[in-house]
Design an enzyme around this catalytic site. Structure first.
Site, PDB file in Angstrom:
ATOM      1  N   GLY A  42       0.823  -1.210   0.000  1.00 23.90           N
ATOM      2  CA  GLY A  42       0.000   0.000   0.000  1.00 23.90           C
ATOM      3  C   GLY A  42       0.857   1.260   0.000  1.00 23.90           C
ATOM      4  N   SER A  43       0.349   2.277   0.668  1.00 25.41           N
ATOM      5  CA  SER A  43       1.014   3.585   0.591  1.00 25.41           C
ATOM      6  C   SER A  43       2.398   3.593   1.212  1.00 25.41           C
ATOM      7  CB  SER A  43       0.155   4.637   1.281  1.00 25.41           C
ATOM      8  OG  SER A  43      -1.100   4.692   0.663  1.00 25.41           O
ATOM      9  N   ALA A  44       2.719   2.610   2.033  1.00 25.68           N
ATOM     10  CA  ALA A  44       4.068   2.565   2.594  1.00 25.68           C
ATOM     11  C   ALA A  44       5.095   2.467   1.468  1.00 25.68           C
ATOM     12  CB  ALA A  44       4.212   1.373   3.548  1.00 25.68           C
ATOM     13  N   PHE A  45       4.660   1.950   0.310  1.00 24.52           N
ATOM     14  CA  PHE A  45       5.559   1.814  -0.838  1.00 24.52           C
ATOM     15  C   PHE A  45       5.872   3.180  -1.468  1.00 24.52           C
ATOM     16  CE2 PHE A  45       6.667   0.635  -5.227  1.00 24.52           C
ATOM     17  CZ  PHE A  45       7.559  -0.394  -4.990  1.00 24.52           C
ATOM     18  N   LYS A  46       5.083   4.197  -1.102  1.00 29.09           N
ATOM     19  CA  LYS A  46       5.314   5.528  -1.694  1.00 29.09           C
ATOM     20  C   LYS A  46       6.713   6.042  -1.362  1.00 29.09           C
ATOM     21  CE  LYS A  46       0.473   6.795  -1.959  1.00 29.09           C
ATOM     22  NZ  LYS A  46      -0.658   7.267  -1.142  1.00 29.09           N
TER      23      LYS A  46
END
Lengths: 472, 407
Positions: free
Chosen positions: A210-214
């Site tokens: 999810g957004s942690a990959f941003k």
């Protein structure tokens, strides 16, 4: 006759070669292949060894036993004083149920069958310690592990905490866990439990990040297009690519965003634009630089976190999904802790490890950790820019629940969509931001938003660890 | 000089007997409660060995005592392992050893005179073909290959005898050093090889074929034939891999036994575990687990031996086998006539290849094919026929010496 004799000598020469090759291969086999075979779980001799040998003890970083053998009557019994918090990590060794976890990975050491120096073996025989296996000291802080485990309160999830300077694993939690003592009484229950407590989610669980990959999307964009730092992005609150609509979270307003705000509030639509600017190739190679798609060669088995290469033509939807950590990207919690570690350490990637040292019955210490030069995967200036943005996430963005008074925490939340219900709650971060001592990644399955559900767990773990450093 | 050599031989055979007594005594100690039964085995073995040694030294003039000493040394190691694995097999095998020694003396004595008789090579070829066809017609299947014949309570492997007739056929046919018709010769060799393949005895087929190549090359000095023969064997192997399931299984078990450890990789993996367990010095006699290895008394006896005697013991055993081959080659080089030289070379080659094939197979250097380890594997055909082959070598040596001394 003379030619016949000459030919006979040639044939004899061939035989010399054949017989020498037998001895050379046998030497090679005995010197190099032996260890792996002796420790193979298919090898029945290991159980014979088990009967004769007192299996070694597994200790945590401070010498507290986590797996120990006691003798009750005349029967050897393996006990696990750490309880439920350690089950998936330590595993079990049982004649009926086989082996799992570190008990499996370290079986050869614990039985002492890896020693092959004949002089050492002879000394052990003379000193009467030949029937003892090696003791293993882990890098795990068992109090930190127990605290972290209890924070999950039985919910499905996992946490990995690393020392950002060395890669030493401080805690590796998988919830729900199990107490490996007296396994025969609870085996069926464990096996049939739908929450699958026997699996170590921290190393074997593959989740969309999810957004942690941003963090990685940001790193790819900052490296290839440094000017985006000053850019303003407009978003109507959704983006439509090839007919697929991806929206922002409900509480994000349409409008203009700079990089800081977009990262702080985790805007999907802005990050899809940033991902497009970076391009599929840059995003893919940055993910590999952070350790994706590579088999992690360390002392415990770890599933490989993967990001398939987005197709260069017609891969717009895939690139958009990849930019926000959805789609086909899968990561273990341990891998996500490594992502935090790269930023915490100013751009260095190190291999995590759980074994601090192995002590033989003669008291000799063996280090299992191969000293390696850390790989620089990101320029320090870029890492520091991302760090500053991650500090803002916790100060005033989605990561507020992880805020600690008096300590600067850097972090990134993630709420990963998945086919099994509510979003997986992610939080990855490190503290203190100025001089990182601990890097953590936590995931709580189907719990909802990352900040609210995973943030507090990471906060408590960081606090507990930093306090324990103070008190030392 | 002769006396000095004799003293060395005497010491060697005494040392062999001593090793036997120590080993069987250890096995006695291992039995609970203590039983002297293994020691009786040592007594029986050394009695036969010393009787054979005495007889060969006194009856056979101009013989090579090393052949008997080396083969007895190896036989004894095999018997020690067999006692360890299964005492009942030991009792049978020691009878085979006694019979082998007798056959050795007889064949040595007979060959010495027989070599002067000229026999048509096609008699040997016919004998070879009949022997190899027999098990196909009324044989029984064992361990995947149909190469056994059952007679009352005894079973017999005719291919063991065919090894000798085949070598004699080629030696006789090529004694002039010229090939009359290469097509015909290839046809004859192929017929023999194909009969063995039909019995699914791949190891045997390879042994016969390679030995034939060696003899043809030695007799004719034709490097081109040797190269073409090797190329043909390579091509046949590739075709065999794609055409025959049982060939494929063996190759795959060799390339990656870990893919299917409980299935096709089972034998080789258990063998490797045993050798690995032995390490450099071995677990010690009686301390290993030969019972974990399938077919440990026959095909995999080397693995059982390696586990308990270690790399040191295994390497030493390979060296002893090498000495045996070396003696054979030496006899071939000293022969006065090309038929005798070729026959000795053929027998030495057959031995050498067989040893390499089975040891290389169990240590996974090459694919595993089921051939016996001469003098060590459990089984009467192999033991007796190995001794007869050795007797032929000995007879060839005597015939050479005899003329020398007479002249």
């Amino acid at each position: 006759m003379d030619r016949l004799k000459k030919n006979t000598k040639i044939i004899f020469g061939i035989f010399c070669g054949l017989f020498v090759s037998l001895i050379i291969y046998l030497s090679y086999f005995t010197a190099y292949e032996r260890d792996r075979l002796i420790q193979s779980s298919y090898n029945r001799r290991l159980w014979e060894q088990e009967d004769k040998v007192l299996r070694g003890t597994i200790y945590d970083a401070r010498g507290r036993p986590l797996a120990d053998t006691v003798i009750e009557g005349n029967v050897k019994k393996r006990i696990y004083p750490g309880g439920e918090a350690f089950g998936p990590l330590i595993g079990y060794s049982d004649r009926r149920f086989g082996r799992a976890g570190l008990e499996d990975a370290l079986n050869g050491e614990l039985l002492g069958v890896t020693e092959k120096d004949p002089m050492v073996l002879l000394r052990q025989k003379i000193l009467g310690v030949a029937d003892r296996g090696n003791d293993v000291y882990l890098t795990i802080d068992s109090q930190l592990q127990s605290t972290a485990y209890s924070l999950f309160r039985g919910r499905r999830g996992a946490l990995a905490a690393l020392d950002p300077n060395t890669g030493a694993v401080l805690a590796l939690v998988s919830s729900p866990g199990y107490d490996a003592s007296n396994l025969q009484n609870k085996w069926d229950g464990l096996l049939n439990n739908p929450d699958k407590p026997l699996i170590n989610r921290a190393t074997q669980g593959l989740y969309p990040p999810g957004s942690a990959f941003k963090i990685i999307t940001l790193a790819a964009a900052l490296c290839s297009h440094p000017e985006i730092e000053k850019k303003i992005y407009y978003t109507p609150g959704y983006v439509k690519i090839n007919g697929r609509i991806i929206r922002d979270y409900e509480n994000l307003w349409p409008g203009d965003y700079d990089l800081n705000t977009a990262f702080r509030y985790s805007s999907n639509t802005v990050f899809i634009q940033i991902g497009q600017e970076a391009g599929a190739d840059n995003l893919f190679s940055m993910a590999e630089a952070f350790g994706f798609n590579a088999n992690l060669d360390t002392d415990i088995p770890v599933a490989t976190s993967t990001m398939p290469r987005p197709p260069s033509l017609g891969g717009d939807v895939e690139l958009a999904e990849d930019s926000i950590g959805q789609g086909k990207i899968l990561a273990t919690p341990l891998q996500m802790a490594r992502v935090a570690l790269v930023i915490a350490s100013g751009g260095r990637l190190v291999t995590p490890y759980v074994i601090q040292k192995i002590v033989t019955p003669l008291g000799l210490e063996k280090s299992m950790h191969k000293a390696e030069a850390p790989r620089i995967v990101l320029e320090k200036t870029v890492a520091d820019k991302i760090k500053a943005l991650m500090v803002d996430v916790v100060k005033s963005g989605t990561g507020k629940p992880a805020n600690i008074n008096g300590i600067t925490v850097a972090g990134k939340t993630g709420s990963a969509e998945n086919p099994h219900g509510k979003t997986h709650a992610w939080f990855v971060g490190f503290a203190p931001a100025e001089d990182p001592k601990i890097a953590v990644a936590a995931v709580v399955e189907n719990a909802g938003g990352g900040g609210a559900n995973a943030g507090p767990i990471v906060r408590e773990v960081m606090l507990k660890y930093l306090n324990s450093l103070q008190n030392k | 000089m002769e006396l000095k050599m004799e003293a060395i031989y005497n010491k060697t055979i005494s040392a062999t007997a001593l090793i036997g007594f120590i080993a069987f005594f250890l096995l006695s100690l291992k039995t609970v409660p203590f039983s002297p039964a293994p020691l009786y085995g040592a007594i029986a073995f050394s009695t036969i060995m010393f009787a054979g040694y005495f007889l060969t030294n006194h009856i056979l003039y101009g013989q090579d005592p090393a052949l008997f000493i080396l083969s007895s040394f190896i036989s004894q190691l095999g018997l020690i392992m067999l006692y360890r694995i299964n005492p009942a097999a030991f009792s049978k095998q020691i009878n085979w050893y006694a019979l082998g020694v007798l056959a050795y003396i007889l064949s040595s004595a007979i060959i010495k005179y027989w070599v002067k008789v000229k026999i048509n090579p096609y008699f040997f070829l016919a004998a070879t073909l009949v022997l190899l066809a027999m098990p196909l017609l009324f044989g029984v299947e064992r361990g995947g290959s149909r190469s056994w014949i059952q007679l009352a309570n005894y079973s017999f492997q005719p291919s063991e005898l065919a090894k000798i007739t085949f070598v004699l056929f080629l030696a006789e046919k090529l004694r002039s050093g010229k090939i009359e018709s290469i097509l015909r010769l290839s046809g004859e060799i192929l017929a023999v090889t194909i009969l063995l393949m039909m019995a699914r005895d791949l190891g045997g087929a390879m042994l016969f074929y390679m030995t034939a190549l060696a003899i043809v090359f030695a007799a004719t000095s034709r490097m081109d034939i040797a190269a073409a023969g090797l190329a043909a064997a390579g091509t046949a192997a590739v075709f065999g891999y794609y055409l025959f399931g049982h060939v494929r299984i063996r190759v795959e078990a060799w390339l990656n036994p870990w893919q299917d450890v409980p299935g096709r990789g089972y034998q080789i993996v258990q063998s490797l575990f045993a050798i690995a367990q032995g390490g450099f010095f071995g677990t010690g006699l009686g301390m290993g687990h030969p019972e974990y290895i399938p077919a440990v008394a026959t095909d995999f006896i080397f693995s059982g031996f390696s586990e308990e005697f270690g790399f040191m013991g295994a390497a030493a055993l390979i060296v002893v086998y090498f000495l045996l081959v070396y003696r054979g080659i030496k006899i071939s080089l000293s022969a006065k006539e090309s038929f005798l030289a070729l026959a000795a070379l053929g027998i030495a080659t057959m031995f050498g290849l067989q040893i390499f094939t089975i040891i290389g197979g169990v240590i996974k250097l090459i694919p595993m094919t089921g051939v016996t380890l001469p003098f060590m594997s459990y089984g009467g055909s192999s033991m007796v026929m190995s001794f007869i082959s050795l007797g032929i070598l000995n007879g060839i040596r005597q015939s050479g010496r005899g003329e020398e001394d007479d002249g």
